[in-house]
Write a protein that holds these residues in place. Structure first.
Motif, PDB file in Angstrom:
ATOM      1  N   MET A 219      32.946  44.701 -34.690  1.00  0.00           N
ATOM      2  CA  MET A 219      31.981  45.501 -33.937  1.00  0.00           C
ATOM      3  C   MET A 219      30.551  45.021 -34.138  1.00  0.00           C
ATOM      4  O   MET A 219      29.676  45.500 -33.459  1.00  0.00           O
ATOM      5  CB  MET A 219      32.081  46.968 -34.360  1.00  0.00           C
TER       6      MET A 219
ATOM      7  N   GLU B 234      28.976  43.571 -30.921  1.00  0.00           N
ATOM      8  CA  GLU B 234      28.739  44.632 -29.943  1.00  0.00           C
ATOM      9  C   GLU B 234      27.571  45.513 -30.376  1.00  0.00           C
ATOM     10  O   GLU B 234      26.730  45.894 -29.566  1.00  0.00           O
ATOM     11  CB  GLU B 234      30.003  45.481 -29.750  1.00  0.00           C
TER      12      GLU B 234
ATOM     13  N   ALA C 143      30.598  56.639 -32.285  1.00  0.00           N
ATOM     14  CA  ALA C 143      30.488  55.578 -33.299  1.00  0.00           C
ATOM     15  C   ALA C 143      30.522  56.152 -34.716  1.00  0.00           C
ATOM     16  O   ALA C 143      31.051  55.519 -35.631  1.00  0.00           O
ATOM     17  CB  ALA C 143      29.214  54.759 -33.081  1.00  0.00           C
TER      18      ALA C 143
ATOM     19  N   TRP D 264      26.651  52.141 -35.129  1.00  0.00           N
ATOM     20  CA  TRP D 264      27.592  51.199 -34.525  1.00  0.00           C
ATOM     21  C   TRP D 264      28.087  50.086 -35.447  1.00  0.00           C
ATOM     22  O   TRP D 264      29.266  49.714 -35.353  1.00  0.00           O
ATOM     23  CB  TRP D 264      27.024  50.625 -33.231  1.00  0.00           C
TER      24      TRP D 264
ATOM     25  N   CYS E 138      31.272  51.235 -37.072  1.00  0.00           N
ATOM     26  CA  CYS E 138      32.267  51.896 -36.226  1.00  0.00           C
ATOM     27  C   CYS E 138      33.618  51.199 -36.361  1.00  0.00           C
ATOM     28  O   CYS E 138      33.699  49.961 -36.372  1.00  0.00           O
ATOM     29  CB  CYS E 138      31.810  51.875 -34.766  1.00  0.00           C
TER      30      CYS E 138
ATOM     31  N   GLY F  95      36.524  49.646 -34.959  1.00  0.00           N
ATOM     32  CA  GLY F  95      36.800  49.032 -33.667  1.00  0.00           C
ATOM     33  C   GLY F  95      38.161  49.344 -33.089  1.00  0.00           C
ATOM     34  O   GLY F  95      38.402  49.093 -31.909  1.00  0.00           O
TER      35      GLY F  95
ATOM     36  N   ALA G 297      36.559  50.895 -28.510  1.00  0.00           N
ATOM     37  CA  ALA G 297      35.236  51.061 -29.109  1.00  0.00           C
ATOM     38  C   ALA G 297      34.267  50.017 -28.549  1.00  0.00           C
ATOM     39  O   ALA G 297      33.101  50.328 -28.275  1.00  0.00           O
ATOM     40  CB  ALA G 297      35.329  50.961 -30.631  1.00  0.00           C
ATOM     41  N   VAL G 298      34.742  48.796 -28.379  1.00  0.00           N
ATOM     42  CA  VAL G 298      33.895  47.735 -27.806  1.00  0.00           C
ATOM     43  C   VAL G 298      33.444  48.124 -26.408  1.00  0.00           C
ATOM     44  O   VAL G 298      32.268  47.973 -26.049  1.00  0.00           O
ATOM     45  CB  VAL G 298      34.647  46.386 -27.795  1.00  0.00           C
TER      46      VAL G 298
ATOM     47  N   ALA H  15      30.743  50.882 -26.477  1.00  0.00           N
ATOM     48  CA  ALA H  15      29.413  50.318 -26.763  1.00  0.00           C
ATOM     49  C   ALA H  15      28.863  49.602 -25.533  1.00  0.00           C
ATOM     50  O   ALA H  15      27.671  49.683 -25.239  1.00  0.00           O
ATOM     51  CB  ALA H  15      29.491  49.369 -27.951  1.00  0.00           C
TER      52      ALA H  15
END
Length: 194
Positions: A1, A4, A56, A91, A94, A96, A109-110, A113
């Motif tokens: 992450m 990102e 996040a 973030w 976070c 992922g 999650a990607v 973001a």
């Protein structure tokens, strides 16, 4: 992450840089986002960023956008700075592997973001273009933003009012920034001259 998180932070920092150029008298002016003033766009970015920050931080897998804050420029500037700082803090750590469940779909999650990042990029342009501010999107962020825009800007989303009319079709020869703007219903030719 980490990549990102870095791209999202760059997009949000770019948004803040555009807002920092504005005088308080500019806030009621229209932006290039139809029907939204500069203040409306700033409030929207705060609300959206806070929503994705709650994801996040693992506070929820079903984040929702709270009503956008409104008010005078000084409190909105503070709220924007706090929102961007909280995002930058949340973030990088976070998980992922988590899934973000939004009303319009489930995202990695990607991708979550990237949605926040795309929003920051195009709305920074909306404010900059309407106020004659020189703005270039961070180049590392544009590619992932295009990928997520292609997923989100569907005929149904346009019909539902989430995005501008699709009358501006992407052109293969357009540079990446222009392509992202066209995908989200914006005309890059209306921006400030470079």
């Amino acid at each position: 992450m980490r990549d990102e998180a870095t791209r999202l932070a760059e997009a949000l920092d770019g948004f803040v840089a555009v807002v920092d150029v504005l005088d308080d008298c500019d806030w009621p002016r229209p932006s290039r986002c139809a029907g939204w003033s500069v203040a409306d766009v700033v409030g929207h970015i705060i609300a959206v960023t806070d929503k994705f920050t709650s994801f996040a931080r693992a506070e929820t897998d079903t984040p929702r956008t709270a009503p956008a804050p409104r008010g005078d420029p000084a409190p909105l500037r503070r709220a924007l700075a706090e929102s961007v700082a909280a995002s930058a803090d949340a973030w990088p750590s976070c998980d992922g592997s988590r899934r973000c469940r939004l009303p319009f779909g489930t995202f990695s999650a990607v991708q979550a973001a990237s949605i926040n990042m795309m929003d920051a990029l195009v709305h920074a342009w909306d404010i900059a273009a309407a106020n004659g501010i020189d703005y270039r999107m961070p180049s590392r962020a544009i590619g992932p933003a295009i990928v997520i825009a292609r997923r989100l800007v569907t005929p149904e989303a346009v019909a539902g009012g989430q995005y501008a009319s699709g009358h501006l079709l992407p052109e293969p020869a357009a540079d990446a920034e222009a392509l992202l703007l066209r995908l989200t219903g914006r005309d890059p030719a209306t921006g400030p001259r470079r």
